[in-house]
Scaffold this motif. Sequence first.
Motif, PDB file in Angstrom:
ATOM      1  N   SER A 188       3.918  11.922  44.362  1.00  0.00           N
ATOM      2  CA  SER A 188       4.087  10.919  45.456  1.00  0.00           C
ATOM      3  C   SER A 188       5.397  10.842  45.742  1.00  0.00           C
ATOM      4  O   SER A 188       5.906  10.837  46.626  1.00  0.00           O
ATOM      5  CB  SER A 188       3.730   9.847  45.108  1.00  0.00           C
ATOM      6  OG  SER A 188       2.113   9.561  45.004  1.00  0.00           O
ATOM      7  N   GLN A 189       6.368  10.807  44.710  1.00  0.00           N
ATOM      8  CA  GLN A 189       7.510  10.734  45.162  1.00  0.00           C
ATOM      9  C   GLN A 189       8.257  11.821  45.634  1.00  0.00           C
ATOM     10  O   GLN A 189       9.670  11.900  46.703  1.00  0.00           O
ATOM     11  CB  GLN A 189       8.229  10.743  43.453  1.00  0.00           C
ATOM     12  CG  GLN A 189       8.281   9.225  42.916  1.00  0.00           C
ATOM     13  CD  GLN A 189       9.237   9.125  41.408  1.00  0.00           C
ATOM     14  OE1 GLN A 189       9.642  10.155  40.667  1.00  0.00           O
ATOM     15  NE2 GLN A 189       9.294   7.660  40.997  1.00  0.00           N
ATOM     16  N   ILE A 190       7.986  12.360  45.468  1.00  0.00           N
ATOM     17  CA  ILE A 190       8.186  14.493  44.973  1.00  0.00           C
ATOM     18  C   ILE A 190       7.883  14.693  47.518  1.00  0.00           C
ATOM     19  O   ILE A 190       9.026  14.684  48.111  1.00  0.00           O
ATOM     20  CB  ILE A 190       7.508  15.511  44.801  1.00  0.00           C
ATOM     21  CG1 ILE A 190       8.996  15.935  43.284  1.00  0.00           C
ATOM     22  CG2 ILE A 190       8.084  16.664  45.209  1.00  0.00           C
ATOM     23  CD1 ILE A 190       7.749  16.573  42.692  1.00  0.00           C
ATOM     24  N   ASP A 191       6.082  14.050  47.724  1.00  0.00           N
ATOM     25  CA  ASP A 191       5.723  14.449  48.817  1.00  0.00           C
ATOM     26  C   ASP A 191       7.241  13.116  49.540  1.00  0.00           C
ATOM     27  O   ASP A 191       6.861  13.946  50.847  1.00  0.00           O
ATOM     28  CB  ASP A 191       4.480  13.274  48.673  1.00  0.00           C
ATOM     29  CG  ASP A 191       3.125  14.883  48.124  1.00  0.00           C
ATOM     30  OD1 ASP A 191       4.296  15.997  47.671  1.00  0.00           O
ATOM     31  OD2 ASP A 191       2.696  14.896  47.570  1.00  0.00           O
ATOM     32  N   ASN A 192       6.516  12.041  49.036  1.00  0.00           N
ATOM     33  CA  ASN A 192       7.980  11.223  50.398  1.00  0.00           C
ATOM     34  C   ASN A 192       9.127  10.594  50.538  1.00  0.00           C
ATOM     35  O   ASN A 192       9.650  11.585  51.691  1.00  0.00           O
ATOM     36  CB  ASN A 192       7.501   9.783  49.588  1.00  0.00           C
ATOM     37  CG  ASN A 192       8.256   8.710  50.150  1.00  0.00           C
ATOM     38  OD1 ASN A 192       9.693   8.162  50.048  1.00  0.00           O
ATOM     39  ND2 ASN A 192       7.496   8.161  50.925  1.00  0.00           N
ATOM     40  N   LEU A 193      10.089  12.415  49.471  1.00  0.00           N
ATOM     41  CA  LEU A 193      11.359  12.449  49.618  1.00  0.00           C
ATOM     42  C   LEU A 193      11.790  13.810  50.631  1.00  0.00           C
ATOM     43  O   LEU A 193      12.360  13.527  51.585  1.00  0.00           O
ATOM     44  CB  LEU A 193      11.938  12.871  48.196  1.00  0.00           C
ATOM     45  CG  LEU A 193      12.023  11.438  47.548  1.00  0.00           C
ATOM     46  CD1 LEU A 193      12.758  12.105  45.859  1.00  0.00           C
ATOM     47  CD2 LEU A 193      13.169  10.340  48.407  1.00  0.00           C
ATOM     48  N   THR A 194      10.432  14.770  50.578  1.00  0.00           N
ATOM     49  CA  THR A 194      10.633  15.727  51.334  1.00  0.00           C
ATOM     50  C   THR A 194      10.173  15.856  52.009  1.00  0.00           C
ATOM     51  O   THR A 194      10.539  16.366  53.518  1.00  0.00           O
ATOM     52  CB  THR A 194       9.459  16.756  50.435  1.00  0.00           C
ATOM     53  OG1 THR A 194       9.457  17.008  49.586  1.00  0.00           O
ATOM     54  CG2 THR A 194       8.858  17.891  51.449  1.00  0.00           C
ATOM     55  N   SER A 195       8.892  14.320  52.977  1.00  0.00           N
ATOM     56  CA  SER A 195       8.566  14.182  53.727  1.00  0.00           C
ATOM     57  C   SER A 195      10.270  13.812  54.735  1.00  0.00           C
ATOM     58  O   SER A 195      10.586  13.470  56.065  1.00  0.00           O
ATOM     59  CB  SER A 195       7.549  12.517  54.422  1.00  0.00           C
ATOM     60  OG  SER A 195       7.581  12.578  55.438  1.00  0.00           O
ATOM     61  N   ASP A 196      10.828  12.725  53.775  1.00  0.00           N
ATOM     62  CA  ASP A 196      11.839  12.249  54.396  1.00  0.00           C
ATOM     63  C   ASP A 196      12.910  13.088  54.894  1.00  0.00           C
ATOM     64  O   ASP A 196      13.594  12.652  55.909  1.00  0.00           O
ATOM     65  CB  ASP A 196      12.738  10.699  53.361  1.00  0.00           C
ATOM     66  CG  ASP A 196      12.073   9.793  53.930  1.00  0.00           C
ATOM     67  OD1 ASP A 196      10.845   9.155  54.351  1.00  0.00           O
ATOM     68  OD2 ASP A 196      12.269   9.061  52.616  1.00  0.00           O
ATOM     69  N   HIS A 197      13.291  13.970  53.731  1.00  0.00           N
ATOM     70  CA  HIS A 197      14.303  14.985  55.097  1.00  0.00           C
ATOM     71  C   HIS A 197      13.269  15.422  55.810  1.00  0.00           C
ATOM     72  O   HIS A 197      14.419  15.938  56.646  1.00  0.00           O
ATOM     73  CB  HIS A 197      14.000  16.235  53.281  1.00  0.00           C
ATOM     74  CG  HIS A 197      14.957  15.975  52.199  1.00  0.00           C
ATOM     75  ND1 HIS A 197      16.725  15.855  52.417  1.00  0.00           N
ATOM     76  CD2 HIS A 197      14.765  15.397  50.843  1.00  0.00           C
ATOM     77  CE1 HIS A 197      16.876  15.150  50.981  1.00  0.00           C
ATOM     78  NE2 HIS A 197      16.339  15.062  50.125  1.00  0.00           N
ATOM     79  N   GLU A 198      12.108  15.874  55.920  1.00  0.00           N
ATOM     80  CA  GLU A 198      12.062  17.129  56.568  1.00  0.00           C
ATOM     81  C   GLU A 198      11.708  16.378  58.203  1.00  0.00           C
ATOM     82  O   GLU A 198      12.530  16.908  59.579  1.00  0.00           O
ATOM     83  CB  GLU A 198      10.301  17.455  56.971  1.00  0.00           C
ATOM     84  CG  GLU A 198      10.486  18.292  55.857  1.00  0.00           C
ATOM     85  CD  GLU A 198       9.178  18.804  54.890  1.00  0.00           C
ATOM     86  OE1 GLU A 198       8.167  17.800  55.745  1.00  0.00           O
ATOM     87  OE2 GLU A 198       8.925  19.842  54.375  1.00  0.00           O
ATOM     88  N   THR A 199      11.711  14.398  58.415  1.00  0.00           N
ATOM     89  CA  THR A 199      12.108  14.120  58.944  1.00  0.00           C
ATOM     90  C   THR A 199      13.160  14.370  59.586  1.00  0.00           C
ATOM     91  O   THR A 199      13.510  14.422  61.433  1.00  0.00           O
ATOM     92  CB  THR A 199      11.372  12.196  59.168  1.00  0.00           C
ATOM     93  OG1 THR A 199      10.446  12.388  58.840  1.00  0.00           O
ATOM     94  CG2 THR A 199      12.295  11.360  60.276  1.00  0.00           C
ATOM     95  N   ILE A 200      14.612  13.387  58.800  1.00  0.00           N
ATOM     96  CA  ILE A 200      15.941  13.900  59.275  1.00  0.00           C
ATOM     97  C   ILE A 200      16.662  15.093  59.755  1.00  0.00           C
ATOM     98  O   ILE A 200      16.799  15.592  60.598  1.00  0.00           O
ATOM     99  CB  ILE A 200      16.921  13.614  57.711  1.00  0.00           C
ATOM    100  CG1 ILE A 200      16.569  12.505  57.651  1.00  0.00           C
ATOM    101  CG2 ILE A 200      18.312  13.886  58.101  1.00  0.00           C
ATOM    102  CD1 ILE A 200      17.649  11.993  56.427  1.00  0.00           C
ATOM    103  N   ILE A 201      15.628  16.171  59.278  1.00  0.00           N
ATOM    104  CA  ILE A 201      16.152  17.412  59.802  1.00  0.00           C
ATOM    105  C   ILE A 201      15.032  17.837  61.104  1.00  0.00           C
ATOM    106  O   ILE A 201      16.133  18.278  61.624  1.00  0.00           O
ATOM    107  CB  ILE A 201      14.925  18.742  58.653  1.00  0.00           C
ATOM    108  CG1 ILE A 201      15.253  18.788  57.572  1.00  0.00           C
ATOM    109  CG2 ILE A 201      15.053  19.930  59.620  1.00  0.00           C
ATOM    110  CD1 ILE A 201      14.991  19.433  57.030  1.00  0.00           C
ATOM    111  N   HIS A 202      14.136  17.938  61.505  1.00  0.00           N
ATOM    112  CA  HIS A 202      13.646  17.168  62.974  1.00  0.00           C
ATOM    113  C   HIS A 202      15.018  16.790  63.806  1.00  0.00           C
ATOM    114  O   HIS A 202      15.186  16.732  65.114  1.00  0.00           O
ATOM    115  CB  HIS A 202      12.358  16.087  63.172  1.00  0.00           C
ATOM    116  CG  HIS A 202      11.770  17.938  62.811  1.00  0.00           C
ATOM    117  ND1 HIS A 202      10.634  19.028  63.012  1.00  0.00           N
ATOM    118  CD2 HIS A 202      10.404  17.580  61.240  1.00  0.00           C
ATOM    119  CE1 HIS A 202       9.789  18.986  62.754  1.00  0.00           C
ATOM    120  NE2 HIS A 202       9.999  18.840  61.598  1.00  0.00           N
TER     121      HIS A 202
END
Length: 157
Positions: free
Chosen positions: A101-115
């Motif tokens: 869950s931690q990894i999924d949450n952090l990955t999602s946040d990085h991807e939001t910033i990337i977009h």
Amino acid sequence: MKIDIGISEKNRQAVAEQLNKLLADEHVLYNKTRNYHWSVEGPSFMEFHKLYEGQYDQLAEMIDEVAERIRTIGHFAEGRLKELLKLASLEEPEVPVDQPSQIDNLTSDHETIIHRLRSLITDFDEKYKDIGSSDFCTGLLKQHEKMAWMLRSYRKR
């Protein structure tokens, strides 16, 4: 002293506003990563503890660079937590202690910033005639892409 760097005050103001929103999201991601560093449990504790530490150290440097870019174009960087949370688009959910869950949450946040960065790169160059801030965001984009890749490497999709 008047700033004469080839970008109008109106455009510098607009860029600074967008960079302050980015700064806010970087702060949220930093705090979340640091909190996960403190909260991680399980058989891979040390590996994730170190992974998160490396990422929050990198995010701390990026936060400083974003704030300094805002100052470079003649504006002030937001530093008050209350105001940063108002500007942020990322959220802080309850802290999950399980690693997936931690990894999924952090990955999602990085991807939001990337977009967001992809959009800013184009807007800063084409709309606001600020190629320096556009190039700056390209550097941030590369860092976020690499951090997201590192996190995704721990998950099978």
